[in-house]
Motif scaffolding. Structure first.
Motif, PDB file in Angstrom:
ATOM      1  N   ARG A 144       2.049  -2.900  12.088  1.00  0.00           N
ATOM      2  CA  ARG A 144       2.510  -2.142  10.912  1.00  0.00           C
ATOM      3  C   ARG A 144       2.278  -2.996   9.668  1.00  0.00           C
ATOM      4  N   TRP A 145       1.764  -2.360   8.643  1.00  0.00           N
ATOM      5  CA  TRP A 145       1.409  -3.055   7.399  1.00  0.00           C
ATOM      6  C   TRP A 145       2.040  -2.313   6.215  1.00  0.00           C
ATOM      7  N   LYS A 146       2.364  -3.048   5.166  1.00  0.00           N
ATOM      8  CA  LYS A 146       3.082  -2.490   4.018  1.00  0.00           C
ATOM      9  C   LYS A 146       2.169  -2.329   2.799  1.00  0.00           C
ATOM     10  N   PHE A 147       2.663  -1.516   1.855  1.00  0.00           N
ATOM     11  CA  PHE A 147       2.119  -1.408   0.496  1.00  0.00           C
ATOM     12  C   PHE A 147       0.669  -0.920   0.452  1.00  0.00           C
ATOM     13  N   ALA A 148       0.377   0.156   1.171  1.00  0.00           N
ATOM     14  CA  ALA A 148      -0.982   0.714   1.175  1.00  0.00           C
ATOM     15  C   ALA A 148      -1.098   1.772   0.077  1.00  0.00           C
ATOM     16  N   SER A 149      -1.176   1.308  -1.163  1.00  0.00           N
ATOM     17  CA  SER A 149      -1.222   2.224  -2.310  1.00  0.00           C
ATOM     18  C   SER A 149      -2.390   3.193  -2.187  1.00  0.00           C
ATOM     19  N   GLY A 150      -2.097   4.478  -2.428  1.00  0.00           N
ATOM     20  CA  GLY A 150      -3.144   5.492  -2.410  1.00  0.00           C
ATOM     21  C   GLY A 150      -3.612   5.890  -1.037  1.00  0.00           C
ATOM     22  N   CYS A 151      -2.872   5.525   0.010  1.00  0.00           N
ATOM     23  CA  CYS A 151      -3.373   5.736   1.372  1.00  0.00           C
ATOM     24  C   CYS A 151      -3.509   7.209   1.743  1.00  0.00           C
ATOM     25  N   LEU A 152      -2.685   8.082   1.180  1.00  0.00           N
ATOM     26  CA  LEU A 152      -2.757   9.500   1.548  1.00  0.00           C
ATOM     27  C   LEU A 152      -4.028  10.172   1.039  1.00  0.00           C
TER      28      LEU A 152
END
Length: 388
Positions: A144-152
């Motif tokens: 699990r990784w955090k802070f994936a801006s714009g991932c959607l």
């Protein structure tokens, strides 16, 4: 009333180009839907499509693969202008620059990545780094990784793994298709709510070795943009968001200077304290803006000539980015205080500017440790690992 996007310093306005009409549509679209971004906590795909149409997601695609790479200074000014309208939209658009990371992929992998066109949206949650299991031809990945801006809205997603570090200790990034990744929608924050910086979850996906790269590693594409320091550029595009928000906030208090006080006191523009604060903030913002863009142009001219960026230039890029983020927040904070009681209302843009601007200098690339790293370089001392 003066609008923030029209009141940037003249040096912040990009030169005319065939994409100007599409970019103007982006600004109008963002202004119309920014409340929706905050409510949904992401920028929807149809807005991302408009960003693509305006060239923001081909601005770091290699020319050999159909891209239209922009000089960093030009791209940064575009991000400032979007951010003056909505910070979250600017933050998500700024990752158009992150394709520069992917120039470290093998050329055949890049050719496959851009086979359907140069407008590729890349998002990544690189930390915390997770161990990967070597398998024949690649790696099995889970974590699990955090802070994936714009991932959607992304076409391809990256995660950080600890297998195969290079000699500088930099980890690998593995690329996955969206169907290989679960997005855990947990972005509950006070500012930058529309960036959709959710967690990424992967459960045993196998990634071929040729779809991994070292973030900031040597490019396999020989074009000027990929000689520009990659990690400092990633910090700059985020700092540019702060500059745009600061411009908008300062323009807001300037435009409100003629309003009467609720208490019947003198209008703001007649108070010396108000005028002094506006003047000081204007000087602060224009000064940091000049430093930010001056070092950008210096380094760009060097790499265009074929010269590598020096350690000093790289350090100054990182210093300019961190200082822009810090100063932008200070300008917004002062503007919020000048705005008085009106600023606390939900329908006031000022409270949103304050929340958004407060997030920018919290990013790991932009925290005060960057002053330490830059100072070390200027003094010919050894900076902390990963600074250069």
């Amino acid at each position: 009333m003066t609008h923030a996007r029209d009141a940037l310093p003249s040096s912040a306005a990009p030169a005319a180009s065939p994409g100007d009409a599409a970019f103007a549509r982006v600004l109008e679209l963002v202004a119309r839907r920014r409340a929706e971004f905050e409510e949904k906590r992401h920028v929807p795909r149809d807005v991302i499509a408009a960003f693509k149409e305006a060239g923001l997601y081909r601005a770091a695609t290699p020319r050999r693969f159909g891209g239209e790479p922009l000089p960093p200074g030009r791209f940064l000014r575009l991000i400032e202008r979007i951010s003056a309208v909505d910070a979250s939209a600017g933050w998500v658009a700024s990752f158009g620059s992150s394709l520069g990371y992917l120039a470290a992929l093998p050329p055949d992998t890049q050719a496959e990545l851009y086979a359907d066109g140069p407008d590729v949206v890349f998002a990544a949650g690189l930390f915390p780094l997770q161990p990967a299991e070597p398998v024949t031809g690649g790696y099995r990945i889970a974590g699990r990784w955090k802070f994936a801006s714009g991932c959607l809205g992304a076409d391809v997603l990256g995660v950080g793994i600890t297998v195969g570090q290079d000699r500088a200790g930099r980890p690998l990034t593995a690329l996955l298709r969206p169907e290989q990744v679960e997005i855990a929608e947990n972005w509950q924050v006070i500012g930058m709510r529309g960036t959709g910086s959710h967690d990424l979850v992967v459960d045993g996906a196998v990634v071929p070795e040729e779809w991994t790269f070292v973030r900031g590693g040597p490019p396999t594409v020989d074009e000027p943009l990929y000689r520009y320091p990659t990690v400092p550029y990633a910090a700059q595009v985020l700092a540019a968001v702060g500059l745009g928000v600061a411009r908008a906030a300062l323009d807001q208090v300037i435009s409100e200077g003629g309003r009467a006080s609720y208490t019947g006191g003198p209008v703001a523009a007649d108070r010396p304290s108000y005028r002094i604060s506006v003047g000081r903030s204007e000087a602060q913002l224009r000064s940091v803006h000049a430093f930010f863009h001056d070092i950008t142009e210096e380094v760009w001219q060097a790499v265009e000539r074929g010269d590598p960026a020096t350690d000093r230039q790289t350090g100054l890029l990182r210093l300019a980015a961190a200082h822009a983020a810090k100063t932008s927040f200070e300008v917004v904070r002062d503007a919020y205080q000048l705005a008085g009681i009106r600023a606390i209302a939900d329908d006031s843009p000022m409270q949103r500017y304050l929340r958004d601007a407060s997030v920018v200098p919290q990013h790991a690339f932009l925290q005060e440790t960057m002053y330490d790293g830059a100072g070390a370089v200027l003094l010919d001392a050894r900076p902390f690992p990963g600074f250069l």
